[in-house]
Write a protein that holds these residues in place. Structure first.
Motif, PDB file in Angstrom:
ATOM      1  N   GLN A 203     -28.646 -15.000  38.351  1.00 16.86           N
ATOM      2  CA  GLN A 203     -28.665 -14.817  39.816  1.00 16.86           C
ATOM      3  C   GLN A 203     -29.844 -13.926  40.178  1.00 16.86           C
ATOM      4  N   SER A 204     -30.274 -13.136  39.236  1.00 21.47           N
ATOM      5  CA  SER A 204     -31.495 -12.335  39.328  1.00 21.47           C
ATOM      6  C   SER A 204     -31.733 -11.759  37.933  1.00 21.47           C
ATOM      7  N   PRO A 205     -32.947 -11.307  37.644  1.00 19.76           N
ATOM      8  CA  PRO A 205     -33.193 -10.748  36.301  1.00 19.76           C
ATOM      9  C   PRO A 205     -32.707  -9.307  36.163  1.00 19.76           C
ATOM     10  N   GLN A 206     -31.780  -8.891  37.004  1.00 20.65           N
ATOM     11  CA  GLN A 206     -31.412  -7.485  37.118  1.00 20.65           C
ATOM     12  C   GLN A 206     -31.218  -6.754  35.790  1.00 20.65           C
ATOM     13  N   LEU A 207     -30.287  -7.231  34.949  1.00 19.94           N
ATOM     14  CA  LEU A 207     -29.981  -6.479  33.734  1.00 19.94           C
ATOM     15  C   LEU A 207     -31.180  -6.442  32.792  1.00 19.94           C
ATOM     16  N   PHE A 208     -31.880  -7.550  32.702  1.00 16.31           N
ATOM     17  CA  PHE A 208     -33.022  -7.605  31.784  1.00 16.31           C
ATOM     18  C   PHE A 208     -34.159  -6.688  32.234  1.00 16.31           C
ATOM     19  N   LYS A 209     -34.384  -6.629  33.538  1.00 16.05           N
ATOM     20  CA  LYS A 209     -35.489  -5.762  33.957  1.00 16.05           C
ATOM     21  C   LYS A 209     -35.123  -4.297  33.732  1.00 16.05           C
ATOM     22  N   GLN A 210     -33.849  -3.970  33.849  1.00 18.65           N
ATOM     23  CA  GLN A 210     -33.462  -2.593  33.545  1.00 18.65           C
ATOM     24  C   GLN A 210     -33.627  -2.315  32.058  1.00 18.65           C
ATOM     25  N   PHE A 227     -30.687 -18.358  40.535  1.00 19.69           N
ATOM     26  CA  PHE A 227     -29.739 -19.439  40.846  1.00 19.69           C
ATOM     27  C   PHE A 227     -28.448 -18.839  41.396  1.00 19.69           C
ATOM     28  N   ARG A 228     -28.002 -19.336  42.517  1.00 16.51           N
ATOM     29  CA  ARG A 228     -26.720 -18.871  43.066  1.00 16.51           C
ATOM     30  C   ARG A 228     -25.988 -20.064  43.641  1.00 16.51           C
ATOM     31  N   ASP A 229     -24.778 -20.254  43.167  1.00 16.66           N
ATOM     32  CA  ASP A 229     -23.999 -21.415  43.603  1.00 16.66           C
ATOM     33  C   ASP A 229     -23.193 -21.040  44.839  1.00 16.66           C
ATOM     34  N   THR A 241     -36.781 -18.365  44.553  1.00 18.17           N
ATOM     35  CA  THR A 241     -37.735 -17.567  43.798  1.00 18.17           C
ATOM     36  C   THR A 241     -37.763 -16.134  44.310  1.00 18.17           C
ATOM     37  N   GLN A 242     -37.791 -15.205  43.377  1.00 20.95           N
ATOM     38  CA  GLN A 242     -37.931 -13.800  43.747  1.00 20.95           C
ATOM     39  C   GLN A 242     -39.246 -13.256  43.197  1.00 20.95           C
ATOM     40  N   ILE A 243     -39.845 -12.344  43.954  1.00 25.99           N
ATOM     41  CA  ILE A 243     -40.836 -11.465  43.339  1.00 25.99           C
ATOM     42  C   ILE A 243     -40.023 -10.247  42.923  1.00 25.99           C
ATOM     43  N   MET A 455     -21.962  -2.467  47.289  1.00 27.76           N
ATOM     44  CA  MET A 455     -22.667  -3.142  48.371  1.00 27.76           C
ATOM     45  C   MET A 455     -23.957  -3.772  47.835  1.00 27.76           C
ATOM     46  N   HIS A 456     -24.659  -3.098  46.930  1.00 30.80           N
ATOM     47  CA  HIS A 456     -25.870  -3.688  46.337  1.00 30.80           C
ATOM     48  C   HIS A 456     -25.510  -4.245  44.956  1.00 30.80           C
ATOM     49  N   HIS A 457     -25.380  -3.401  43.962  1.00 31.87           N
ATOM     50  CA  HIS A 457     -24.772  -3.788  42.694  1.00 31.87           C
ATOM     51  C   HIS A 457     -24.305  -2.541  41.975  1.00 31.87           C
ATOM     52  N   PRO A 458     -23.508  -2.693  40.919  1.00 31.92           N
ATOM     53  CA  PRO A 458     -22.821  -1.522  40.353  1.00 31.92           C
ATOM     54  C   PRO A 458     -23.745  -0.512  39.681  1.00 31.92           C
ATOM     55  N   GLY A 492     -36.452  -8.522  51.347  1.00 31.51           N
ATOM     56  CA  GLY A 492     -36.346  -7.933  50.020  1.00 31.51           C
ATOM     57  C   GLY A 492     -35.382  -6.769  50.027  1.00 31.51           C
ATOM     58  N   GLY A 493     -34.998  -6.350  48.823  1.00 32.27           N
ATOM     59  CA  GLY A 493     -34.099  -5.212  48.735  1.00 32.27           C
ATOM     60  C   GLY A 493     -34.057  -4.700  47.321  1.00 32.27           C
ATOM     61  N   GLY A 494     -33.621  -3.474  47.191  1.00 33.94           N
ATOM     62  CA  GLY A 494     -33.518  -2.921  45.857  1.00 33.94           C
ATOM     63  C   GLY A 494     -32.859  -1.563  45.898  1.00 33.94           C
ATOM     64  N   SER A 495     -32.949  -0.857  44.786  1.00 35.05           N
ATOM     65  CA  SER A 495     -32.317   0.452  44.723  1.00 35.05           C
ATOM     66  C   SER A 495     -32.857   1.260  43.556  1.00 35.05           C
ATOM     67  N   VAL A 496     -32.562   2.564  43.629  1.00 28.45           N
ATOM     68  CA  VAL A 496     -32.727   3.418  42.455  1.00 28.45           C
ATOM     69  C   VAL A 496     -31.480   3.182  41.619  1.00 28.45           C
ATOM     70  N   ARG A 497     -31.653   3.120  40.290  1.00 28.28           N
ATOM     71  CA  ARG A 497     -30.509   2.807  39.431  1.00 28.28           C
ATOM     72  C   ARG A 497     -29.884   4.073  38.866  1.00 28.28           C
ATOM     73  N   ILE A 498     -28.639   3.938  38.467  1.00 29.12           N
ATOM     74  CA  ILE A 498     -27.973   5.064  37.816  1.00 29.12           C
ATOM     75  C   ILE A 498     -28.474   5.151  36.372  1.00 29.12           C
ATOM     76  N   GLY A 538     -36.031  -0.352  41.444  1.00 31.46           N
ATOM     77  CA  GLY A 538     -36.745  -1.614  41.610  1.00 31.46           C
ATOM     78  C   GLY A 538     -36.451  -2.278  42.935  1.00 31.46           C
ATOM     79  N   LEU A 539     -36.989  -3.447  43.043  1.00 28.81           N
ATOM     80  CA  LEU A 539     -36.856  -4.203  44.280  1.00 28.81           C
ATOM     81  C   LEU A 539     -37.161  -5.668  43.986  1.00 28.81           C
ATOM     82  N   ALA A 540     -36.566  -6.550  44.780  1.00 28.35           N
ATOM     83  CA  ALA A 540     -36.905  -7.970  44.659  1.00 28.35           C
ATOM     84  C   ALA A 540     -37.073  -8.561  46.047  1.00 28.35           C
ATOM     85  N   TYR A 541     -38.095  -9.388  46.186  1.00 28.85           N
ATOM     86  CA  TYR A 541     -38.301 -10.119  47.443  1.00 28.85           C
ATOM     87  C   TYR A 541     -37.746 -11.529  47.319  1.00 28.85           C
TER      88      TYR A 541
HETATM   89  N1  ASP Z   1     -31.656  -7.753  41.765  1.00 23.74           N
HETATM   90  C1  ASP Z   1     -31.525  -7.345  43.117  1.00 23.74           C
HETATM   91  C2  ASP Z   1     -31.284  -8.571  44.008  1.00 23.74           C
HETATM   92  O1  ASP Z   1     -31.437  -9.691  43.561  1.00 23.74           O
HETATM   93  C3  ASP Z   1     -32.750  -6.671  43.622  1.00 23.74           C
HETATM   94  C4  ASP Z   1     -32.931  -5.338  42.980  1.00 23.74           C
HETATM   95  O2  ASP Z   1     -32.041  -4.476  43.069  1.00 23.74           O
HETATM   96  O3  ASP Z   1     -34.008  -5.111  42.412  1.00 23.74           O
HETATM   97  O4  ASP Z   1     -30.937  -8.409  45.149  1.00 23.74           O
END
Ligand code: ASP
Length: 598
Positions: A203-210, A227-229, A241-243, A455-458, A492-498, A538-541
């Protein structure tokens, strides 16, 4: 009969030629847009991705055989023409980049012929979208779509250049992953080697980019397919596609800084728009309060006003009832709409009901100063005047009010504000208003699941000053999360991670996961964090949406080469589709026969 390219070389694209080339012999190749045979002289408009060029065939320049070929041309034939660039003899066509010149052909090859296309290949097509998508390869020949895809490519290139200059590395992450359900529904891919198991598409490369941050890559980016169903809407696609980017040793301001400069470069160098920095920032709380939305369109005003205190003593049950239930009364002022006919107000009321309003209270201040209102009889004259004053109501204005729980009031008025702006044509596509929305709530209460969800992710970091409320008042905790909004669309959106395990554990606890459940889902990330994790963010567009806005299109389908339609199918290739029994057997999959309903 299709001829070969043997010995031929294209010297220019059609629209690369201009008066500067007069006198040169050139070879161009492309598709026949239009041909007119005026007896001894044939005019052909030749098209390639650069644009159109007029070619003249006349007996004095070309062999008889060549002229005969030109006579056979039809729309969409592919030809190579060699000839001399000359100044136009006829009228100059100022609509065309090559409008001052023409090619006098002295040789032609028909490289391939074409059936009559199912629709004309032209700008601003009136053809139904289904037909265009069925023959997408022809639709993609149209100049407006070509312009969009060329722009898309340019933005991708600029992004790569800019981020590389800023020290980012482009790294690919896998498409075949483990499902970590949280957020949207996954697309699943069955495994042949491990019967009964499935990969999930990201659904996004979230875990891998971390993880890449844990591995020390410091600054990562990827132009990534996701991909999101989900049930599709106009601006959604099952694959998009995301940047995507992630940075180590940074906080909110660092991410914002690099992205503001990226946006500035993108907009300047593709569409010539100056983005003034710094981009305006607004907290989530302020955005909701003023615009009823976490992605406010700031191209126009019509802001929400909280009039709870003004009306709390009145006799109007709709208002006082909502206030007693802990809700609020808020309004918007549609300037100059005081004479809106009743029918239109009824339509707005119906619109408001779609967003959960029980009704819509209104005051019309007519040009002569008389007041028409759906609730005047419950108000004293003073109360009415106080309310109008609070709304800055003047002669000719229409005031609209919603009274309910805050969530409903925001949703109703936020959407009503946009609907009025559409009706009043306040949404100028040539204006680009950027906005950062910051300090989002960390959690959102899910009525369905009866628990808090992220609201964003855990992995999103709470704001330092709110961490102490994680136990006592989780609903109040704000996150180091940010969205970048353009003209009311989240691009786009993103966050600082824990990166501290005690905070992460607390987060999981609040989300209702046991440590075991958390490990079951995200174990590899949590284990990795035990081996030295840098602070990261990080952030993704949403790349498609961004290009849609830059191209001033209403749908992302206009900026994606091969898009899918609402039901997630591809009208051109007929995907998705049944597969051979043998493929299913190899995968150990039995398809349940669903009885066809008559
Ligand atoms: N992975 C997040 C999203 O797809 C963006 C991010 O937090 O970098 O919304």
């Amino acid at each position: 009969m299709a001829e070969s390219m043997k010995g031929l070389h294209r010297t220019h694209r059609c629209a690369e030629l201009s008066v500067k080339n007069v006198g040169e012999t050139v070879t161009v190749m492309g598709w026949v847009q239009k041909n007119r045979n005026k007896g001894g002289i044939i005019f052909v408009d030749l098209r390639d991705r650069s644009g159109l060029l007029q070619i003249i065939f006349e007996g004095k320049d070309i062999s008889e055989e060549g002229f005969a070929k030109a006579e056979k041309l039809r729309s969409e034939f592919v030809v190579a023409v060699t000839g001399v660039v000359t100044k136009r003899e006829g009228a100059v066509n100022s609509n065309l980049a090559t409008g001052e010149i023409e090619i006098r052909a002295n040789d032609i090859r028909i490289l391939s012929e074409s059936d009559t296309p199912p629709f004309p290949i032209e700008e601003n097509s009136k053809t139904k979208e289904e037909l265009r998508l069925k023959y997408r390869y022809l639709d993609l020949r149209r100049p407006d779509i070509q312009k969009n895809l060329i722009m898309r490519s340019k933005v991708a290139t600029l992004t790569r250049q800019f981020l590389a200059d800023e020290g980012f590395l482009e790294i690919e992450t896998p498409l075949l992953n483990k499902s970590t359900p949280e957020g949207a529904r996954d697309y699943l891919v069955p495994s042949r080697v491990h019967p009964g198991t499935f990969y999930a598409l990201p659904q996004s490369p979230q875990l891998f980019k971390q993880l890449l941050m844990v591995s020390g890559y410091d600054r990562y980016f990827q132009i990534a397919k996701c991909f999101r169903d989900e049930d599709l809407r106009a601006d959604r696609q099952p694959e998009f596609t995301q940047i995507d980017m992630e940075l180590s040793f940074v906080d909110v301001d660092d991410v914002i800084d690099v992205n503001e400069r990226l946006l500035q470069k993108m907009f300047k160098e593709t569409i010539g728009v100056d983005v003034q920095l710094p981009i305006q920032r607004m907290t989530y709380a302020e955005a909701m309060d003023r615009f009823g939305s976490d992605k406010p369109d700031t191209r126009f005003g019509m802001e929400l006003k909280n009039v709870t205190d003004v009306v709390k003593g009145c006799e109007f049950g709709v208002f006082t009832g909502a206030i007693e239930q802990g809700g609020s009364v808020r309004g918007i002022n549609a300037k100059g709409q005081g004479n809106m006919p009743r029918k239109k107000i009824d339509a707005l009321t119906a619109f408001a009901k779609d967003f959960g309003a029980k009704g819509l209270a209104y005051i019309q201040i007519q040009e002569d100063g008389t007041i028409k209102s759906s609730f005047a009889k419950f108000m004293t004259e003073d109360e009415m005047q106080a309310l109008i004053n609070a709304m800055e109501g003047e002669k000719g204005d229409l005031l609209l009010f919603a009274a309910d729980k805050d969530k409903v009031v925001f949703d109703v008025l936020g959407n009503l504000r946009l609907e009025l702006a559409r009706q009043l044509e306040l949404l100028d596509k040539n204006v680009y208003k950027f906005l950062w929305v910051t300090e989002f709530p960390l959690f959102e209460w899910s009525e369905e699941q009866n628990r808090y969800v992220a609201m964003h992710h855990p992995f999103t970091m709470p704001m330092d000053e709110d961490i102490h409320m994680l136990d006592s008042d989780p609903g109040k905790v704000r996150a180091k999360a940010y969205d970048i909004i353009l003209n009311g669309t989240e691009i786009g959106g993103g966050s600082v991670r824990i990166h501290q395990d005690d905070i992460q554990e607390k987060m999981f606890e609040k989300l209702g996961f046991t440590t075991e459940q958390a490990y079951d889902r995200f174990g590899f990330l949590l284990t990795a964090f035990k081996y030295g994790v840098p602070p990261h963010a990080g952030l993704a567009y949403g790349f498609d949406r961004l290009i849609m806005l830059m191209a001033k299109e209403d749908s992302i389908r206009e900026v994606i080469a091969f898009p899918k339609v609402k039901d997630a199918s591809c009208l051109m290739s007929d995907a998705p589709n049944v597969v051979d029994d043998i493929q299913l057997e190899e995968l150990n999959i039995d398809i349940k026969k669903v009885e066809e309903e008559q």
